[in-house]
Design an enzyme around this catalytic site. Structure first.
Site: not given
Length: 1013
Positions: A265, A267, A377, A581
């Site tokens: 993951h 970001d 997430d 996000h």
């Protein structure tokens, strides 16, 4: 039963950590290290390695925050190393080990990317992936390491720091370079280390009375007995033999099973700027490709088309390797979105474009179409998402974030998720409760024990790998998976793609329970408000894009003007990227938000130019004022998507008079009392002879709260903020201005370090009051709300979401209701009783709280409960950006009296799509129009395939079944219903449609081809 289980576990753990693991390195040899330091932005390999290097020794410091250092590693492999140790793995025994000064876990600190001397990428180096294996027969080492001195903001993420602004770093080195050496690795010892790691883990996890546990403990004791700490390499085979029997015992047939999906993951921005994300992706993807060479069973799921596009642009050779791995089915494009966006804040069309741009990229580059929405997430999930996803060709949905609920554990792990229109997605919430798993026994046991759907399902998904620049899956994780693939006491592990998992899960559990409505996250409610400029920039960009597409399409059809496909595509991708996000929600470092604000300014300027050019083309040269109206609501009597020059409330008047220390304003519909403190204390709707202000309440009451969440400063808003309400009612000046068409009341307040300018506009002859606020905000850890206490007894409040609305309770009957003390709404909220309602629309606000007002108990005649509507305008959290929201802000909102849902829809559209006036010759006829109560045209544009066809997207906005008739004023050869990717679903004969509540419908109108004859 084993007599001393914890003693055995502690003994084995110490043997592993202090004796076995250090013995993996059999020999070490020095390398020559030199360095080139880059004080500014990163440079490509060719440029960076062409500059002068200087000598460097291990133990030296390097890396002021956000800078880059290139280390050149050189040396010779000692003779005989190939035969130094036997190998039992399909990996090689000689390696370079690099330690840049790693301190703590992976990600959130320094990272390195290793290149060969020819510029080809080898892999990344991270705290738990420090080895660079050398090919057999290698005699000379000549490697470069691009080292990023990213400051450890994670350690500072919950206290203020200036290191995240990218401007005021302290200039001091962040790291001490520990090591760059050539080592010989004993893979046999490494194998023993993994055996011990797995069995120690299960000895700690299994129940005390489990016979399996006793057998593992006995095997661990015997293995420790045969290990001579001074001669580890001579004892490996004997120690492994003591463990072999328990490692060979198969799992029970009925046990829970695990689908392991490699994952990292990353970001797209958070505690680092976007330029650093490009490098994080490069390092991680290179790691994954290298790991796949040694572990062919690995399936790595990677979402976010934007990240692939970055690699394609900046590292084309690595992208080619990724493409090969995708073709082999091992590197899996997942999710199908441009980025893993927030889903509460983006508008409906923006969520559509997340899928359109993401899926189109994956189809064009790799020939694949993901079928799962992959959002582990994001901070809660809109109830509009199931319909949008299914219309974009998705079947399944995955999230992890609902595991963060502090109050109400989500009741399912595998379920059907039903949206506001009735569309369902098959959904999974991995019970491992992390998207950064390491496949440890503790994680796997938790996934088994935690899973709530054993009765109908046998398998859960475990995303494993270090994220956010941590390098993704590791060899240790893969070895753990091999040990636990079929191991008694453990859930069997199978490497699967997300598609393979979901196909199996849906087939075995078609009657999974159903969850209806939004997937509200009981945390991170502050993200609806933090970084207000982000919210305003996003809202404005979305509506400017809507206008630009409409007017450019109209200009193309009407005049043959060139449609700006490339510009709109680029601008959309910029807006979509900033909906990630941790960007749009306001939870990134200052650097990210500074660049985002600049991006929004550029987007706004470009779109305004496109709109102005298109309108000028449509109006022609002349001096007649023409009003272009983009509000697409036919039922409200507004000409749909065309030009209008009819002024509102023609012939009406509005009056104002001073009555003591208060002003009374009457516009023919509303009679409003404005107190000396600038708040509205009475509003009578003369049509109903009804007072709108609740007892003891005000309208447009600015309230300041202390905002000190227990954790996650920029993310969270805790309910106890309400206990510290301080209304701002001190007035520095109040001025009333009367115009022929409106009365304006201007109020100036100074409180603390901030200045507030409020404007109340009361237009003639209408049922609404308009508000604007300009704030020069310099508070710290405060929350600013605009409160409206209305005399309406509403058990539910209605809030606009994408392509419709959602009803939520205003009471706290259950803990689920109580948890929704702050909710997300788009352009409007509405509360009502049968026959009467109130709407509050806004132009940039998302956070709202709608609560019941108590009234006066004990008086059966006077007591009455009202409803409080609160708009969250500004926050001032201190981390990760200590300057959050400091400075000037502007917001507008409108109150509509006697409003139904249709009035709320209209008010939200009017406020966000103002009428434009331009001078020209004549007003063009609307390009398209729709007849049908509550039917909204969301989008008019030209087709993505650049065929020139017109795409019209509309939806039912009131939550009722209706009939709509679409018409267009241009020559066309036919029309068809298409999905969101504009692929045919059905041919349209008569353009009359039956729409179910909140249904989205996309129509492709085939444009008549013009021939020479």
């Amino acid at each position: 039963m084993h007599q001393h289980p914890q003693r055995t576990i502690d003994r084995a753990r110490r043997m592993l950590d202090e004796r076995v693991q250090p013995a993996v390195e059999r020999r070490a040899a020095a390398l020559t290290v030199s360095v080139r330091r880059l004080p500014g932005e990163p440079e490509p390999f060719e440029l960076a390695t062409a500059g002068p290097f200087e000598p460097f020794t291990a133990g030296s410091t390097w890396g002021p925050a956000w800078t880059t250092a290139w280390f050149h590693l050189q040396g010779d492999v000692p003779a005989g190393w190939d035969a130094l140790v036997p190998t039992t793995y399909s990996v090689h025994s000689a390696a370079v080990v690099v330690d840049l000064g790693f301190d703590g876990g992976p990600g959130f600190q320094s990272e390195g990317l290793v290149y060969r001397a020819d510029g080809s990428i080898v892999k990344g180096v991270h705290p738990r992936s420090r080895y660079v294996r050398l090919d057999p027969g290698t005699t000379t080492v000549d490697l470069y390491v691009e080292a990023a001195a990213n400051p450890d903001i994670a350690a500072r993420a919950f206290r203020p720091t200036v290191l995240g602004d990218g401007l005021d770093a302290d200039g001091e080195p962040q790291y001490r370079f520990r090591r760059a050496e050539l080592v010989a690795l004993d893979d046999r010892v490494d194998a023993l280390a993994v055996d011990l790691d797995v069995l120690i883990g299960w000895a700690a996890e299994l129940a005390a009375d489990d016979p399996r546990r006793s057998k593992i403990l006995r095997a661990l004791d015997r293995a420790c007995d045969v290990i001579d700490p001074d001669r580890i390499h001579d004892c490996v085979d004997a120690a492994r033999a003591e463990l072999a029997t328990v490692l060979a015992q198969p799992a029970a047939a009925s046990t829970h099973r695990v689908a392991a999906v490699g994952h990292a993951h990353i970001d797209s921005a958070w505690l680092w700027p976007m330029r650093e994300t490009v490098r994080k992706c490069t390092r991680t993807f290179a790691n994954v490709l290298a790991l796949m060479d040694d572990y062919p069973e690995l399936r790595f799921a990677c979402s976010q088309a934007q990240q692939y596009a970055w690699i394609e642009e900046h590292q084309p050779k690595l992208f080619a390797r990724i493409s090969d791995a995708v073709a082999a089915g091992r590197f899996v494009p997942a999710g199908g979105m441009w980025v893993e966006s927030d889903t509460n804040l983006p508008g409906g069309e923006a969520l559509v474009r997340q899928f359109v741009h993401g899926k189109r990229y994956f189809a064009e580059r790799f020939g694949v179409e993901p079928r799962e929405v992959w959002l582990p997430d994001s901070f809660g999930y809109s109830a509009a998402l199931p319909q949008i996803a299914v219309l974009a060709g998705f079947r399944w949905f995955l999230t992890q974030k609902l595991a963060w609920h502090p109050t109400n554990p989500f009741p399912h792990h595998t379920f059907w998720w039903e949206g506001i229109d009735g569309t369902r997605l098959f959904a999974h919430l991995p019970p491992v409760d992390t998207y950064l798993a390491e496949l440890t026994p503790a994680e796997l046991n938790h996934a088994t024990q935690n899973f709530r759907d054993h009765a109908g399902a046998t398998t859960s998904l475990v995303p494993f790998g270090h994220g956010d620049g941590g390098g993704g899956p590791t060899a240790l994780m893969m070895e753990r998976a091999r040990r636990q693939a079929d191991l008694e006491g453990a859930p069997p592990i199978e490497h699967l793609t997300p598609t393979a998992f979901f196909e199996r899960a849906e087939a075995e559990y078609p009657d999974a329970p159903v969850w209806v409505g939004e997937l509200y996250m009981e945390a991170h409610r502050g993200t609806y408000t933090s970084q207000a400029a982000m919210k305003r920039g996003n809202r404005r960009s979305e509506h400017l894009l809507r206008e630009a597409e409409l007017w450019c399409a109209t200009a193309t059809i009407r005049t043959g003007a060139e449609y700006p496909y490339d510009a709109l595509d680029r601008i959309w991708k910029t807006v979509l990227l900033h909906q990630f996000h941790d960007v749009l929600p306001g939870s990134s470092i200052a650097w990210v938000h500074r660049e985002a604000r600049e991006a929004y300014e550029q987007v706004g300027a470009e779109l305004e130019e496109l709109i102005t050019t298109a309108l000028g083309t449509l109006a022609g040269e002349g001096d007649i004022p023409i009003r272009f109206n983009a509000v697409p609501l036919r039922v409200a009597g507004i000409p749909a998507l065309g030009a209008s020059d009819a002024p509102e409330a023609a012939g009406q008047a509005v009056t104002a008079r001073l009555d003591g220390n208060r002003w009374i304003v009457d516009n023919g519909v509303l009679r409003i009392t404005i107190a000396a403190d600038g708040t509205i204390t009475s509003l009578v709707d003369t049509r109903y002879d009804r007072e709108l202000v609740a007892e003891g309440a005000r309208l447009n009451d600015l309230v300041l709260h202390h905002d000190l969440p227990n954790a996650f400063d920029a993310w969270d808003l805790d309910s106890f903020y309400r206990t510290t309400a301080s209304p701002l009612r001190t007035v520095d000046s109040l001025r009333v201005a009367e115009r022929p068409d409106a009365v304006l009341v201007e109020v100036r307040r100074v409180h603390g370090a901030s200045t507030y300018h409020q404007t109340i506009t009361i237009p003639a002859g209408v049922d609404r009051v308009e508000f604007a606020i300009d704030v020069d905000w310099h508070e710290r850890e405060k929350l600013l709300k605009a409160m409206f206490g209305v005399d309406v007894r509403a058990e539910h409040a209605t809030a606009e979401i994408q392509f419709g609305h959602l009803r939520r309770p205003t009471h706290d009957n259950t803990t689920w209701d109580e948890a929704k003390f702050e909710v997300c709404a788009h352009r409007w909220v509405h509360v009502g009783e049968p026959g009467f309602g109130v709407a509050v629309a806004n132009d940039s606000t998302y956070g709202h709280d709608i609560r019941r007002l108590p009234g006066e108990s004990g008086d059966p005649l006077a007591g009455r409960a009202g409803t409080g509507i609160g708009l969250s305008l500004l926050r001032a959290p201190r981390y990760p950006d200590p300057e959050t929201d400091q400075g000037r802000h502007h917001a507008r909102y409108t109150l509509v009296s006697g409003a139904g849902i249709d009035d709320a829809v209209e008010a939200g559209l009017r406020l966000n799509l103002p009428v434009r006036e331009i001078r020209g010759t004549s007003a063009p006829a609307p390009l398209v129009a729709v007849d049908g109560d509550g039917v909204v045209i969301e989008t008019v544009k030209l087709a993505e395939d650049r065929s020139g066809d017109v795409i019209v997207r509309l939806y039912e906005s009131l939550g009722a079944r209706t009939t709509a008739r679409l018409s267009w004023d241009f020559v066309a050869v036919g029309a068809e219903i298409v999905d969101l990717l504009e692929r045919p679903l059905a041919t349209v004969g008569e353009p009359r449609f039956e729409l179910r509540p909140f249904q989205i419908l996309t129509v492709r109108i085939r444009v008549q081809e013009v021939t020479d004859d």
